[in-house]
Design a protein around this motif. Structure first.
Motif, PDB file in Angstrom:
ATOM      1  N   UNK A 166      26.978 -37.494 -30.503  1.00 27.07           N
ATOM      2  CA  UNK A 166      26.136 -37.576 -29.299  1.00 27.07           C
ATOM      3  C   UNK A 166      25.296 -36.303 -29.191  1.00 27.07           C
ATOM      4  N   UNK A 167      25.964 -35.128 -29.233  1.00 21.98           N
ATOM      5  CA  UNK A 167      25.222 -33.872 -29.085  1.00 21.98           C
ATOM      6  C   UNK A 167      24.277 -33.629 -30.262  1.00 21.98           C
ATOM      7  N   UNK A 168      24.664 -34.044 -31.452  1.00 23.66           N
ATOM      8  CA  UNK A 168      23.784 -33.896 -32.615  1.00 23.66           C
ATOM      9  C   UNK A 168      22.528 -34.739 -32.431  1.00 23.66           C
ATOM     10  N   UNK A 169      22.710 -35.998 -32.004  1.00 23.44           N
ATOM     11  CA  UNK A 169      21.574 -36.901 -31.840  1.00 23.44           C
ATOM     12  C   UNK A 169      20.608 -36.399 -30.774  1.00 23.44           C
ATOM     13  N   UNK A 170      21.148 -35.922 -29.651  1.00 26.15           N
ATOM     14  CA  UNK A 170      20.305 -35.423 -28.565  1.00 26.15           C
ATOM     15  C   UNK A 170      19.581 -34.151 -28.999  1.00 26.15           C
ATOM     16  N   UNK A 171      20.296 -33.228 -29.615  1.00 27.80           N
ATOM     17  CA  UNK A 171      19.696 -31.951 -30.008  1.00 27.80           C
ATOM     18  C   UNK A 171      18.664 -32.119 -31.122  1.00 27.80           C
ATOM     19  N   UNK A 172      18.872 -33.099 -31.995  1.00 27.40           N
ATOM     20  CA  UNK A 172      17.957 -33.324 -33.117  1.00 27.40           C
ATOM     21  C   UNK A 172      16.920 -34.405 -32.814  1.00 27.40           C
ATOM     22  N   UNK A 173      16.943 -34.953 -31.603  1.00 28.00           N
ATOM     23  CA  UNK A 173      16.045 -36.040 -31.198  1.00 28.00           C
ATOM     24  C   UNK A 173      16.150 -37.231 -32.166  1.00 28.00           C
ATOM     25  N   UNK A 232      22.079 -29.395 -26.788  1.00 20.58           N
ATOM     26  CA  UNK A 232      23.135 -29.797 -25.858  1.00 20.58           C
ATOM     27  C   UNK A 232      24.508 -29.509 -26.446  1.00 20.58           C
ATOM     28  N   UNK A 233      25.412 -29.059 -25.571  1.00 19.97           N
ATOM     29  CA  UNK A 233      26.811 -28.893 -25.974  1.00 19.97           C
ATOM     30  C   UNK A 233      27.700 -29.416 -24.850  1.00 19.97           C
ATOM     31  N   UNK A 234      28.920 -29.786 -25.223  1.00 17.54           N
ATOM     32  CA  UNK A 234      29.889 -30.299 -24.255  1.00 17.54           C
ATOM     33  C   UNK A 234      31.006 -29.283 -24.047  1.00 17.54           C
ATOM     34  N   UNK A 235      31.478 -29.191 -22.805  1.00 17.57           N
ATOM     35  CA  UNK A 235      32.599 -28.335 -22.455  1.00 17.57           C
ATOM     36  C   UNK A 235      33.589 -29.109 -21.591  1.00 17.57           C
TER      37      UNK A 235
END
Length: 198
Positions: free
Chosen positions: A85-92, A142-145
């Motif tokens: 999820x974070x990879x897809x969002x950060x890499x568009x 984006x990152x998740x915590x």
């Protein structure tokens, strides 16, 4: 008899349920209270026994679990989904992101948009707005915590804090996702999130 008096005859009560109106013997009348007391005692004992059975823990279903832990292969697969999820969002990478969704019409919305819809049908189906903002807007990372995962079979609930950073701005919010396991893959079945400027 002396004085011409005749003896008073013994009076027997006639039982209505006796055949041919047979009189009830005095001894039977005397025994009735004892028999009635015995029957009442037996009935009371039976009632107490029934209450005891109904109150027994064995008569109730097993208690609900206090925690719904996700572990093993399922937890690993869910963490992989969140990583992608974070990879897809950060890499568009919209194509990668949409492989994570159950479909593109799932409930997917910021809480602010859902509230503005005032309960209108489809008011939480706002994936297209998210898609345009994330994949067509300015880039960010984006990152998740504080990821919390609960699971019961093929249903999982995930809550987390997301942090978005770019050269100009940063923001954060709280996100809740419901996941469903389809075959061997976990899919996002709904997502709601808040959003705050840092």
């Amino acid at each position: 008899m002396a004085g011409g008096l005749r003896p008073i005859p013994t009076v027997h009560r006639i039982a209505e349920d006796q055949p041919d109106g047979c009189p009830i013997a005095p001894s039977a009348i005397a025994n009735q209270p004892a028999e009635k007391a015995t029957k009442m005692k037996q009935s009371l004992i039976g009632s107490i026994a029934l209450v005891a059975v109904l109150a027994s823990p064995a008569s109730y279903a097993a208690p609900n679990p206090s925690r719904f832990e996700s572990d093993g292969a399922d937890r690993k697969a869910i963490m992989t989904l969140l990583h992608n999820y974070t990879i897809a969002v950060s890499a568009k990478d919209q194509v990668l992101f949409e492989t994570l969704l159950l479909n593109k019409t799932i409930p997917f919305s910021s809480v602010a948009s859902a509230v503005r819809s005032a309960g209108a049908e489809g008011g939480t189906q706002n994936y297209d707005s998210f898609r345009k903002g994330v994949f067509l807007g300015p880039p960010f990372t984006q990152r998740f915590e504080d990821v919390q995962i609960r699971q019961d079979g093929a249903l999982a609930d995930v809550s987390l804090v997301f942090v978005n950073t770019s050269r100009e701005t940063s923001s954060w919010g709280w996100k809740t996702l419901q996941l469903i396991k389809v075959g061997k893959s976990w899919k996002i079945a709904s997502e709601l999130y808040t959003n705050h400027s840092s």
